[in-house]
Motif scaffolding. Structure first.
Motif, short mmCIF file in Angstrom:
data_model
loop_
_atom_site.label_atom_id
_atom_site.label_comp_id
_atom_site.label_asym_id
_atom_site.label_seq_id
_atom_site.Cartn_x
_atom_site.Cartn_y
_atom_site.Cartn_z
N LEU A 99 -15.92 -1.00 -0.08
CA LEU A 99 -15.21 -1.56 -1.24
C LEU A 99 -14.07 -0.65 -1.69
N ALA A 100 -14.31 0.64 -1.72
CA ALA A 100 -13.27 1.58 -2.15
C ALA A 100 -12.09 1.52 -1.18
N VAL A 101 -12.36 1.47 0.10
CA VAL A 101 -11.30 1.38 1.10
C VAL A 101 -10.56 0.06 0.95
N ASP A 102 -11.29 -1.04 0.72
CA ASP A 102 -10.65 -2.33 0.50
C ASP A 102 -9.70 -2.28 -0.69
N ALA A 103 -10.10 -1.59 -1.75
CA ALA A 103 -9.24 -1.47 -2.93
C ALA A 103 -7.96 -0.68 -2.60
N VAL A 104 -8.10 0.41 -1.85
CA VAL A 104 -6.91 1.19 -1.47
C VAL A 104 -6.01 0.36 -0.54
N LEU A 105 -6.62 -0.37 0.39
CA LEU A 105 -5.83 -1.25 1.27
C LEU A 105 -5.17 -2.36 0.45
N GLY A 106 -5.84 -2.83 -0.60
CA GLY A 106 -5.25 -3.82 -1.49
C GLY A 106 -4.03 -3.26 -2.21
N TRP A 107 -4.13 -2.00 -2.63
CA TRP A 107 -2.97 -1.35 -3.27
C TRP A 107 -1.81 -1.28 -2.28
N ALA A 108 -2.10 -0.88 -1.03
CA ALA A 108 -1.05 -0.78 -0.01
C ALA A 108 -0.44 -2.16 0.26
N GLU A 109 -1.28 -3.18 0.32
CA GLU A 109 -0.79 -4.54 0.53
C GLU A 109 0.10 -4.99 -0.63
N ALA A 110 -0.32 -4.70 -1.85
CA ALA A 110 0.48 -5.07 -3.02
C ALA A 110 1.82 -4.34 -3.01
N GLU A 111 1.80 -3.07 -2.64
CA GLU A 111 3.06 -2.31 -2.59
C GLU A 111 4.01 -2.87 -1.54
N GLU A 112 3.44 -3.34 -0.44
CA GLU A 112 4.27 -3.87 0.65
C GLU A 112 4.75 -5.30 0.36
N ARG A 113 3.83 -6.17 -0.06
CA ARG A 113 4.18 -7.58 -0.25
C ARG A 113 4.80 -7.86 -1.61
N PHE A 114 4.41 -7.11 -2.63
CA PHE A 114 4.88 -7.34 -4.00
C PHE A 114 5.36 -6.04 -4.63
N PRO A 115 6.37 -5.38 -4.06
CA PRO A 115 6.77 -4.06 -4.59
C PRO A 115 7.14 -4.13 -6.07
N GLY A 116 6.57 -3.21 -6.83
CA GLY A 116 6.87 -3.12 -8.25
C GLY A 116 6.19 -4.16 -9.11
N ARG A 117 5.32 -4.98 -8.54
CA ARG A 117 4.71 -6.07 -9.30
C ARG A 117 3.27 -5.79 -9.73
N LEU A 118 2.69 -4.72 -9.24
CA LEU A 118 1.38 -4.30 -9.72
C LEU A 118 1.64 -3.36 -10.88
N ARG A 119 1.16 -3.76 -12.07
CA ARG A 119 1.49 -2.97 -13.26
C ARG A 119 0.41 -3.11 -14.32
N PRO A 120 0.39 -2.15 -15.26
CA PRO A 120 -0.53 -2.29 -16.38
C PRO A 120 -0.01 -3.35 -17.35
N CYS A 121 -0.92 -3.93 -18.10
CA CYS A 121 -0.56 -4.89 -19.14
C CYS A 121 0.37 -4.21 -20.15
N ALA A 122 1.34 -4.94 -20.66
CA ALA A 122 2.31 -4.38 -21.61
C ALA A 122 1.70 -4.19 -23.00
N ASN A 123 0.52 -4.73 -23.24
CA ASN A 123 -0.16 -4.54 -24.51
C ASN A 123 -0.77 -3.14 -24.52
N ASP A 124 -0.30 -2.30 -25.45
CA ASP A 124 -0.78 -0.92 -25.52
C ASP A 124 -2.27 -0.81 -25.83
N GLU A 125 -2.85 -1.85 -26.39
CA GLU A 125 -4.27 -1.84 -26.74
C GLU A 125 -5.14 -2.43 -25.62
N CYS A 126 -4.54 -2.65 -24.47
CA CYS A 126 -5.26 -3.25 -23.34
C CYS A 126 -5.24 -2.27 -22.16
N ARG A 127 -6.30 -2.27 -21.38
CA ARG A 127 -6.37 -1.39 -20.21
C ARG A 127 -6.30 -2.15 -18.90
N LEU A 128 -6.04 -3.43 -18.95
CA LEU A 128 -6.07 -4.24 -17.74
C LEU A 128 -4.76 -4.15 -16.97
#
Length: 161
Positions: A99-128
């Motif tokens: 699972l941990a490796v899948d998550a890291v591979l998911g990050w790499a996939e997001a960086e490749e397919r959706f560069p700059g689109r993985l981000r924290p919520c803009a609500n400062d009171e949210c951690r999602l």
């Protein structure tokens, strides 16, 4: 898709009513979460998932360089396999690390397919976190109904004062 595992892991420690709820904090709840996402729920897996979540959070927020993810990929190999459909690459990893490796591979996939689109919520009171798949790349909140609505209400209230 590995980006689903990535988002599930990043969002496994939300703030609910100002209180943190860690899906991986309690051994029983963490084991259930891991099994629901294809893991085995072992203590070793949960410890690695918590470490991976923290490292990914810091990388996505820009607080750490991607190199901090490298130790999480130790013992992982990509192995070719010939099938009727052609050449397929399989990722081999220790079972507790899947699972941990899948998550890291998911990050790499997001960086490749959706560069700059993985981000924290803009609500400062949210951690999602969110993966903006919109055409305009303008999504700011994990949920328009919750965080987006709260932000708009705050701005409206500030203007009407």
């Amino acid at each position: 898709m590995t980006t689903d595992v990535l988002l599930a892991l990043l969002n496994s420690r939300p703030l609910v009513g100002g209180e943190e709820r860690d899906a991986l904090g309690d051994p029983a709840r963490g084991a259930r979460w891991a099994r629901e996402h294809g893991g085995d729920g072992s203590r070793a897996e949960l410890a690695l998932l918590r470490r991976t979540r923290d490292a990914l959070r810091d990388v996505v927020r820009g607080a750490s360089p991607p190199a901090v993810l490298e130790p999480l990929l130790e013992g992982v190999h990509q192995v070719p396999e010939l099938t009727a459909e052609g050449l397929v690459w399989n990722v081999r990893t220790p079972p507790h690390a899947r699972l941990a490796v899948d998550a890291v591979l998911g990050w790499a996939e997001a960086e490749e397919r959706f560069p700059g689109r993985l981000r924290p919520c803009a609500n400062d009171e949210c951690r999602l976190f969110l993966l903006d798949r919109s055409r305009a790349n303008r999504a700011r909140w994990c949920s328009m109904a919750v965080c987006g609505n709260r932000a708009k209400a705050r701005r409206h209230y500030a203007r009407s004062r």
